[in-house]
Write an enzyme that holds these catalytic residues in place. Structure first.
Site, PDB file in Angstrom:
ATOM      1  N   ASP A   6      -6.179   1.196   1.249  1.00 28.13           N
ATOM      2  CA  ASP A   6      -6.355   1.401   2.527  1.00 28.13           C
ATOM      3  C   ASP A   6      -7.928   1.010   3.003  1.00 28.13           C
ATOM      4  O   ASP A   6      -8.509   0.412   2.341  1.00 28.13           O
ATOM      5  CB  ASP A   6      -6.202   3.115   2.548  1.00 28.13           C
ATOM      6  CG  ASP A   6      -7.532   3.926   2.217  1.00 28.13           C
ATOM      7  OD1 ASP A   6      -8.313   3.393   1.472  1.00 28.13           O
ATOM      8  OD2 ASP A   6      -7.668   5.244   2.525  1.00 28.13           O
ATOM      9  N   LYS A  35       0.779  -1.243  -0.003  1.00 27.17           N
ATOM     10  CA  LYS A  35       0.020  -0.047  -0.045  1.00 27.17           C
ATOM     11  C   LYS A  35       0.888   1.356  -0.100  1.00 27.17           C
ATOM     12  O   LYS A  35       0.817   2.275  -0.797  1.00 27.17           O
ATOM     13  CB  LYS A  35      -0.911   0.007   1.133  1.00 27.17           C
ATOM     14  CG  LYS A  35      -1.818   1.058   1.347  1.00 27.17           C
ATOM     15  CD  LYS A  35      -2.386   1.563   2.674  1.00 27.17           C
ATOM     16  CE  LYS A  35      -1.808   2.649   3.248  1.00 27.17           C
ATOM     17  NZ  LYS A  35      -2.322   2.924   4.747  1.00 27.17           N
TER      18      LYS A  35
END
Length: 366
Positions: A252, A234
């Site tokens: 997220d 991420k």
């Protein structure tokens, strides 16, 4: 001659009384037989009536049983188990603890793969019109600041990170400076972000790795970024997409919950979500797609009380109705620039300000 005729007249015929007696007997027998036949007929009728009555009673009893079965109260069923929700941050596997099961969300009834792709892309186009100025909501001036800020954003808001990093970067502007920092001093600066000891260890560690292995420069390769302490896929995609212009999907917490709510995928593992959603869009759309989805999750499609009545993609959303559907009430749930409130960044891009957005206040203000 006369005598003989007279005698014939007066002499009764032999056997007449016997014939009469026989006739009487026959008549009596017939009467008895008739009576017996009548009795038998009556008995048969009675039997038929009884049989019919029994059948009718049996039918009524059967009907009552069927009705009773139909009307019998159903056993109370146990409530359906809720699907597992992905944690806010992908955590490492713990020994002795079974991994969470992946629960696949059912796609809208009758929706084919082609229809899903079309719906997903249309949602992205609609969101692009609503948020044409969507951008990463972490303040940064170079790739080093972005990678550090992204690591610090775990388990806190971008706003709190933006309020904290000015002091950090003022004191430690380069990887070499942060690599040589005293941990206790860094911890004190990072305290407002939460988990400040672990985050201090990560940012000092990644700064040392950058200084020693990459000449003090943030690498633009995914395989190198994920080797840095505290940097996962991420974080790597945030850096690649926003500092180097290389497409990537940022999975997220907002992204995870919205793509499941929209039934783009039923996966709960971030890597699997990335793969599933990435397959619905051309690679060139990935970075902006991430911004659109995350912005929508922060401003309108909230976790607990989504503002369904103020949602621009309501006709495309299979979960419409989970939140407030009244337009006036829904407007009161809007956050950030849609609700007249400041965004996450202290120094947002000019396009955001031109669209009516407001910069966030610094730490300690108000």
């Amino acid at each position: 001659m006369k005598k003989s005729s007279a005698s014939k007249k007066t002499v009764p015929a032999k056997g007449a009384p016997a014939e009469k007696a026989t006739a009487k007997k026959v008549t009596a027998k017939k009467a008895v037989a008739d009576d017996s036949a009548a009795a038998e007929a009556a008995a048969e009728k009675a039997t038929v009536k009884k049989t019919a009555a029994k059948k009718t009673a049996a039918k009524k009893t059967g009907a009552k049983k069927v009705t009773a079965k139909k009307t019998a109260p159903l056993k109370r069923q146990a409530p359906a188990k809720k699907p597992a929700v992905a944690p806010k941050k992908a955590a490492a596997a713990v020994e002795g603890v079974a991994p969470a099961k992946t629960v696949a969300a059912k796609p809208p009834r009758g929706e084919s793969r082609t229809a899903l792709v079309r719906r997903a892309r249309r949602i992205n186009r609609e969101l692009a019109e609503v948020y044409p100025y969507a951008h990463p909501e972490l303040d940064f001036e170079n790739p080093f600041q972005l990678v550090v800020a992204t690591v610090l954003s775990a388990q806190t808001t971008d706003l709190r990170v933006n309020q904290t990093t000015p002091a950090l970067f003022a004191k430690y502007p380069t990887p070499e400076d942060l690599a040589a920092a005293v941990p206790e001093e860094v911890e004190e600066i990072l305290r407002p972000t939460g988990f400040f000891r672990a985050k201090t260890k990560s940012v000092i560690g990644l700064s040392k790795a950058l200084a020693e292995d990459f000449g003090g420069e943030v690498t633009g390769r995914l395989e190198d970024l994920v080797k840095l302490p505290g940097v996962g896929r991420k974080t790597a995609f945030v850096v690649l997409g926003n500092a180097f212009g290389r497409p990537g999907i940022t999975v997220d917490t907002h992204f995870q919950r919205l793509v499941r709510r929209w039934r783009w995928t039923g996966e709960t593992d971030p890597d699997k979500i990335e793969a599933a959603v990435g397959a619905l869009f051309p690679k060139s759309d990935w970075t902006d797609l991430s911004h659109h989805v995350i912005w929508h999750g922060r401003r309108i499609c909230h976790a607990r009380k989504p503002a369904c009545g103020a949602c621009p993609i309501a006709p495309l959303c299979p979960a419409f109705g989970e939140g407030e559907t009244d337009p006036e009430k829904a407007k009161k749930l809007l956050k950030y620039e849609k609700g007249g409130l400041p965004g996450q960044r202290l120094k947002p891009p000019q396009a955001y300000l031109d669209a009516g957005g407001k910069p966030a206040p610094p730490l300690g203000a108000g």
